[in-house]
Design a protein around this motif. Structure first.
Motif, PDB file in Angstrom:
ATOM      1  N   SER A  89     -85.661  -2.704  27.680  1.00 60.58           N
ATOM      2  CA  SER A  89     -85.037  -1.576  28.367  1.00 60.58           C
ATOM      3  C   SER A  89     -84.938  -1.813  29.873  1.00 60.58           C
ATOM      4  N   VAL A  90     -85.986  -2.376  30.458  1.00 56.74           N
ATOM      5  CA  VAL A  90     -85.949  -2.674  31.895  1.00 56.74           C
ATOM      6  C   VAL A  90     -84.874  -3.723  32.178  1.00 56.74           C
ATOM      7  N   ALA A  91     -84.790  -4.743  31.319  1.00 56.48           N
ATOM      8  CA  ALA A  91     -83.749  -5.762  31.488  1.00 56.48           C
ATOM      9  C   ALA A  91     -82.364  -5.142  31.338  1.00 56.48           C
ATOM     10  N   GLY A  92     -82.213  -4.227  30.369  1.00 54.77           N
ATOM     11  CA  GLY A  92     -80.935  -3.557  30.171  1.00 54.77           C
ATOM     12  C   GLY A  92     -80.553  -2.679  31.346  1.00 54.77           C
ATOM     13  N   TRP A  93     -81.541  -1.964  31.892  1.00 56.81           N
ATOM     14  CA  TRP A  93     -81.283  -1.118  33.065  1.00 56.81           C
ATOM     15  C   TRP A  93     -80.847  -1.980  34.248  1.00 56.81           C
ATOM     16  N   ALA A  94     -81.525  -3.104  34.462  1.00 56.48           N
ATOM     17  CA  ALA A  94     -81.165  -3.990  35.570  1.00 56.48           C
ATOM     18  C   ALA A  94     -79.761  -4.560  35.362  1.00 56.48           C
ATOM     19  N   THR A  95     -79.418  -4.879  34.115  1.00 54.61           N
ATOM     20  CA  THR A  95     -78.085  -5.399  33.816  1.00 54.61           C
ATOM     21  C   THR A  95     -77.014  -4.376  34.158  1.00 54.61           C
ATOM     22  N   VAL A  96     -77.208  -3.152  33.679  1.00 59.38           N
ATOM     23  CA  VAL A  96     -76.233  -2.085  33.916  1.00 59.38           C
ATOM     24  C   VAL A  96     -76.098  -1.790  35.404  1.00 59.38           C
ATOM     25  N   THR A  97     -77.224  -1.714  36.110  1.00 59.07           N
ATOM     26  CA  THR A  97     -77.186  -1.417  37.539  1.00 59.07           C
ATOM     27  C   THR A  97     -76.422  -2.487  38.309  1.00 59.07           C
TER      28      THR A  97
END
Length: 308
Positions: A89-97
């Motif tokens: 989830s943290v990796a996904g959030w960083a990707t989206v941001t």
């Protein structure tokens, strides 16, 4: 119905067609979220919103859309690997941001193309993290994609795009997310988890992280910006659902190439809304990245057939 086809063959063809349509639909919606992020990141509907706030809207409203589904389906959460979910989830959030921030600063087609490096980076990361072996075809595909990225970023040239480094960050974080998703859906170490659980837990953790970070740069959105933030969340969760449905109906090696239509949709949206027309170098770089990714998907299919 052609007489030389059995009912089973016709059904299989229809299933593949539906899978392709679902994946193309997912691609069009993902590209639409980057377009909305670009609008929010500029002063079209009010003061530009920081990328942290845009990604917070994406996760929060996607989570809110999933809550009624969870209440109806009531999936069990026993055996949930929370640490792995948190990392994904943290990796996904960083990707989206990163991709939302890059979208506001550069042509959508370029930002989307660079973010498509994530399966190639994931291939490299899978060597030490998953113990996978990589042959010359895969390395060739990776080299082709890296060349495409250099064409898009154009380091050392007057046309160098600093924002492209942010899009490159999206590809890197996205690659880690791919690795974590493989661990969550794989059969080893406890077996794969249900798709709806993965989707809900991802958006729950992502919304929590995104909101906490967004508070540090918070500014009150205008009513139009609120509507677009809601739209990003709803459109993204719809795209994720279409993606999952496509993956259920056909092998990844068949449907994943259709997802690269997001690049075409992003370029079309950018041209229609902002009047941005891709230059020949951008088209060439994007073509190299997508070709490398498709070669990688094809090679994985060949290897899987050989092992069966």
């Amino acid at each position: 119905m052609p007489s030389d086809l059995t009912i089973e063959q016709v059904s299989a063809r229809r299933r593949l067609t539906v899978a392709a349509l679902f994946m193309t639909g997912a691609a069009s919606l993902v590209a639409a979220t980057t377009l909305m992020a670009k609008v929010l990141g500029q002063d079209l509907l009010g003061p530009p919103l920081p990328g942290f706030m845009v990604s917070a809207g994406r996760f929060l409203f996607a989570w809110m859309a999933l809550v009624p589904v969870i209440l109806v389906m009531r999936p069990g959460f026993q055996g949930t690997r929370w640490r792995l979910h948190a990392a994904r989830s943290v990796a996904g959030w960083a990707t989206v941001t990163c991709i939302f921030t890059a979208a506001a600063l550069m042509p959508l087609g370029d930002a989307t193309a660079i973010s498509f490096l994530n399966p190639l980076i994931a291939m490299v990361l899978a060597i030490p993290l998953l113990g996978e072996r990589v042959g010359p075809w895969r390395w060739g595909a990776a080299g082709m994609a890296v060349l495409g990225a250099l064409v898009l970023i154009r380091p050392g040239m007057a046309a160098f795009q600093p924002a492209a480094l942010i899009a490159l960050g999206a590809a890197l974080f996205g690659a880690f997310e791919v690795i974590f998703i493989k661990m969550l859906t794989g059969k080893a170490e406890g077996g794969g988890e249900p798709a709806i659980r993965i989707l809900f837990v991802n958006n729950t953790i992502g919304a929590t992280v995104a909101l906490c970070v967004a508070l540090s740069v918070w500014q009150w959105p205008t009513p139009q910006q609120w509507l677009l933030l809601v739209a990003i969340g709803l459109v993204m969760v719809t795209a994720q659902s279409l993606f999952i449905q496509a993956m259920k109906r056909a092998d990844a090696s068949y449907v994943i190439p259709f997802f690269y239509a997001a690049l075409v949709f992003a370029a079309l949206y950018d041209a229609a809304v902002f009047g941005v027309i891709p230059v020949p170098l951008s088209i060439a770089g994007a073509a190299l990245i997508v070709t490398g990714a498709i070669v990688l998907v094809w090679r994985e299919r060949v290897n899987r057939v050989a092992e069966s």
